[in-house]
Design a protein around this motif. Sequence first.
Motif, PDB file in Angstrom:
ATOM      1  N   GLN B  53     -19.985 -27.200  22.784  1.00 44.79           N
ATOM      2  CA  GLN B  53     -21.025 -26.193  22.935  1.00 44.79           C
ATOM      3  C   GLN B  53     -21.084 -25.336  21.677  1.00 44.79           C
ATOM      4  OE1 GLN B  53     -23.202 -25.863  25.485  1.00 44.79           O
ATOM      5  NE2 GLN B  53     -22.336 -27.773  26.228  1.00 44.79           N
ATOM      6  N   THR B  55     -22.050 -22.059  21.680  1.00 45.67           N
ATOM      7  CA  THR B  55     -21.778 -20.648  21.934  1.00 45.67           C
ATOM      8  C   THR B  55     -20.613 -20.466  22.896  1.00 45.67           C
ATOM      9  OG1 THR B  55     -22.617 -18.817  23.248  1.00 45.67           O
ATOM     10  CG2 THR B  55     -23.829 -20.855  23.379  1.00 45.67           C
ATOM     11  N   ARG B  57     -20.297 -18.477  25.229  1.00 47.94           N
ATOM     12  CA  ARG B  57     -20.748 -18.166  26.591  1.00 47.94           C
ATOM     13  C   ARG B  57     -20.808 -19.400  27.483  1.00 47.94           C
ATOM     14  NH1 ARG B  57     -20.405 -12.947  26.362  1.00 47.94           N
ATOM     15  NH2 ARG B  57     -22.104 -11.748  25.486  1.00 47.94           N
ATOM     16  N   HIS B  58     -21.001 -20.582  26.883  1.00 49.59           N
ATOM     17  CA  HIS B  58     -21.134 -21.787  27.694  1.00 49.59           C
ATOM     18  C   HIS B  58     -19.830 -22.567  27.794  1.00 49.59           C
ATOM     19  CE1 HIS B  58     -25.603 -21.875  26.278  1.00 49.59           C
ATOM     20  NE2 HIS B  58     -25.324 -20.839  27.011  1.00 49.59           N
ATOM     21  N   ALA B  59     -18.813 -22.136  27.051  1.00 46.99           N
ATOM     22  CA  ALA B  59     -17.628 -22.983  26.917  1.00 46.99           C
ATOM     23  C   ALA B  59     -16.557 -22.619  27.940  1.00 46.99           C
ATOM     24  CB  ALA B  59     -17.074 -22.856  25.517  1.00 46.99           C
TER      25      ALA B  59
END
Lengths: 310, 150
Positions: B53, B55, B57-59
Amino acid sequence: MLAALFHILIFPGLLFLMAYSLFFDFVDRKIYARLQNRTGPRWYQPLADFLKLLGKETIIPDHAAKKIFTFLPIVSMAAIAAAYLYIPLFLPESLYPFDGDLIVVLYLLTIPTVCFFLAGWFSTSVFATIGAVRTLTQLFSYEVPLFMALLAPALLADTWSLSGITAYYSQHPFYLLLNIPAFLVAIIACQGKLDRVPFDLSEAETELASGTFVEYSGRYYAIFRLAIDCELVVVSSLIAAVYLPMHSDSLLLGIVIYVLETLLILFILALIRTIMARIRIEQMVVLCWKYLTPIALLQIIANLLLKGVL
Amino acid sequence: MTKTFMERAVDWGRRKSPWIIHFNAGACNGCDIEVVDALTPRFDLERLGMLQQGTPRHADVLVCTGAVTLQTRDRLKQIYNQMPEPKFVIAVGSCACSGGIFDGCYCINGGVDSVVPVDAYLPGCAARPEAIIDVVNKLLKKWEEKQKEE
């Protein structure tokens, strides 16, 4: 009343759309992986991703507009699910056909794109803002050729309703061959609509992190991902309904035809995604306005002239 | 305490779809090449559900390479704080585990665990891609067993 609710919420409405979109996402990723000589994801991968995102912590940035930030994923999902109801899927008629539903579907499909823009804008992150501006620039370039390409077959059929197009082309199946240039334009333009390579400028992972959705996490991101997958299903269904209107009166055969048609379109889209690299934003604007729009315009003129002859 | 169906479904999803984000805290690029290597068609992490990913925030998993320099210390902390729970950190390579040959250098803070809590250590100079795949898998397996006990 109950039957209508069943149609809207379960089959062929929301629930079926979600399930089919997860399957669609898997097929897309699998084709992509196989064409790159990889094994690819397992069949339940999109479902696992979705469930995982639902269970993750949801972070809302301090500077983001909280109400709009949380509201946008649902609006985009709702718009896409509404558009699905007006497309003829298995039977020659859609659930609620009326004259002009083609226009309504096209405009309902614009709402998610505007939502993506607003999502990026209200995240107030630098990456997200650039992604949002790119989404809008993209919208202005692909929307015109896409609309013109989808309206050309409707002009030849002399109707604005999708069911009317189906009826016309099942009477004159060979006229479908006249729309091949418009079909190609629509396929290329909808890659932009769906934010896929070569037009994935707004998400551009390498330069913008994840672009528009940089600040989204947890269940809001899950809904956005689901909405994007559903949009893929709806756009493929729309292209199938306009350019390959083959339907059967029996529901079972209709479902088989529908699945085959949409998978064919998905295969073409995945092929384009695999063999292309991302282009720059101004190259995309040039491509859409200099090449796709004139082709679509020529198709419309040709169809108008043909209508006088045929 | 027994878990509801939905909680078990989410646990299953977490086990099957670890999304990684790669952070270079000051590595010599050797381990970074190996991390990228693990994502290429030969090893194909996507068959195990792993996606890279862009960012935090998505990981779910922060794959961190290299000894942490004074320059990257605050950034690593910031990226770790930006990740939503539940999150895991894997220190890839000898330098990330302990500081390696850079330990004690004037500009080095130490290993990754001197800044953020680390869940799994993967030594090696450079760590092999097979080992990177294995460590993510083992980490999630361990976490799954812990979830079951609760």
